[in-house]
Design a protein around this motif. Structure first.
Motif, mmCIF file in Angstrom:
data_model
loop_
_atom_site.group_PDB
_atom_site.id
_atom_site.type_symbol
_atom_site.label_atom_id
_atom_site.label_comp_id
_atom_site.label_asym_id
_atom_site.label_seq_id
_atom_site.Cartn_x
_atom_site.Cartn_y
_atom_site.Cartn_z
ATOM 1 N N LEU A 93 -36.266 23.313 -18.591
ATOM 2 C CA LEU A 93 -36.816 22.214 -17.801
ATOM 3 C C LEU A 93 -36.458 20.852 -18.388
ATOM 4 O O LEU A 93 -35.956 19.974 -17.677
ATOM 5 C CB LEU A 93 -38.327 22.376 -17.659
ATOM 6 C CG LEU A 93 -38.765 23.530 -16.752
ATOM 7 C CD1 LEU A 93 -40.253 23.818 -16.925
ATOM 8 C CD2 LEU A 93 -38.433 23.225 -15.290
ATOM 9 N N VAL A 94 -36.689 20.658 -19.670
ATOM 10 C CA VAL A 94 -36.428 19.335 -20.252
ATOM 11 C C VAL A 94 -34.932 19.028 -20.283
ATOM 12 O O VAL A 94 -34.539 17.866 -20.157
ATOM 13 C CB VAL A 94 -37.079 19.147 -21.646
ATOM 14 C CG1 VAL A 94 -38.595 19.288 -21.561
ATOM 15 C CG2 VAL A 94 -36.489 20.072 -22.688
ATOM 16 N N ASP A 95 -34.097 20.053 -20.415
ATOM 17 C CA ASP A 95 -32.647 19.833 -20.389
ATOM 18 C C ASP A 95 -32.173 19.342 -19.020
ATOM 19 O O ASP A 95 -31.124 18.707 -18.908
ATOM 20 C CB ASP A 95 -31.886 21.102 -20.769
ATOM 21 C CG ASP A 95 -31.982 21.423 -22.257
ATOM 22 O OD1 ASP A 95 -32.477 20.573 -23.042
ATOM 23 O OD2 ASP A 95 -31.565 22.539 -22.645
ATOM 24 N N ALA A 96 -32.957 19.614 -17.976
ATOM 25 C CA ALA A 96 -32.635 19.136 -16.632
ATOM 26 C C ALA A 96 -33.211 17.736 -16.390
ATOM 27 O O ALA A 96 -33.133 17.215 -15.275
ATOM 28 C CB ALA A 96 -33.162 20.121 -15.589
ATOM 29 N N GLY A 97 -33.796 17.137 -17.420
ATOM 30 C CA GLY A 97 -34.364 15.793 -17.286
ATOM 31 C C GLY A 97 -35.786 15.782 -16.759
ATOM 32 O O GLY A 97 -36.269 14.770 -16.256
ATOM 33 N N ILE A 98 -36.459 16.913 -16.907
ATOM 34 C CA ILE A 98 -37.803 17.098 -16.369
ATOM 35 C C ILE A 98 -38.847 16.786 -17.438
ATOM 36 O O ILE A 98 -38.654 17.097 -18.606
ATOM 37 C CB ILE A 98 -37.981 18.566 -15.915
ATOM 38 C CG1 ILE A 98 -36.980 18.924 -14.824
ATOM 39 C CG2 ILE A 98 -39.414 18.870 -15.502
ATOM 40 C CD1 ILE A 98 -37.112 18.151 -13.549
ATOM 41 N N THR A 99 -39.969 16.230 -17.015
ATOM 42 C CA THR A 99 -41.166 16.171 -17.847
ATOM 43 C C THR A 99 -42.089 17.275 -17.357
ATOM 44 O O THR A 99 -42.394 17.346 -16.160
ATOM 45 C CB THR A 99 -41.876 14.813 -17.727
ATOM 46 O OG1 THR A 99 -41.013 13.793 -18.234
ATOM 47 C CG2 THR A 99 -43.185 14.801 -18.524
#
Length: 177
Positions: A93-99
């Motif tokens: 998730l965070v690698d996709a720019g997600i919080t």
């Protein structure tokens, strides 16, 4: 620093939370104000009772200011995975720019239980997992056999879509089928 009392201390805590934009632990606050951590916990509870948008995360307390300059897109996703796959799920998730804002599970007695996560990069994921190991805390998803919801946010809808595709590829995303 001299011991700060009551309202003066709470005003100081609130100002620090608003201006730093980063999580601050109860222990850090206690050191800065020369009081116990429990006093800080009580102060935060009083501030939250006054509708101050403060959340407790595994990294510390955060002030959730509304950023009017940048639009943020948000959605809730249903996922399922083992406890051993938590790190991979969060990193995906965070690698996709997600919080990853929170986790929600359905409890048979209490109904929905939601807890803040607030991780947006791999460093914060590692801090979250380290806190879990240090406290020997079980993820909320353990209550539901691995099924849970996350509220996720990102600057674009495309990032949210990408995150869902990546989770689907790893068979973490629950589908409506």
């Amino acid at each position: 620093m001299k011991k700060l009392l009551g309202e003066e201390r709470r005003a100081y805590l609130l100002d620090l939370l608003k201006t730093t934009g980063q999580a601050i632990t109860g222990t850090e606050f206690a050191k800065k104000t020369n009081v116990s951590r429990q006093v800080i916990v009580n102060d935060i509870a009083l501030l939250k009772a006054r509708n101050e948008p403060i959340i407790a995360t595994s990294q510390g307390y955060l002030y959730m200011s509304i950023e009017s300059k940048q639009q943020v897109f948000e959605r809730q996703i249903a996922v399922h995975h083992t406890a051993d796959q938590t790190e991979d799920e969060l990193n995906t998730l965070v690698d996709a720019g997600i919080t990853v804002k929170d986790v929600t599970v359905e409890h048979p007695l209490y109904g929905e239980i939601t807890a803040a996560i607030m991780v947006k990069n791999r460093f914060e994921v590692q801090q979250f997992l380290q806190k879990s190991r240090e406290t020997n805390a079980t993820p909320l998803s353990a209550l539901t056999g691995g099924s849970h919801l996350h509220t996720i946010s990102a600057p674009t809808e495309e990032q949210l879509d990408l995150a869902e595709r990546l989770l689907q590829q790893k068979n973490y995303l629950l589908s409506n089928n």
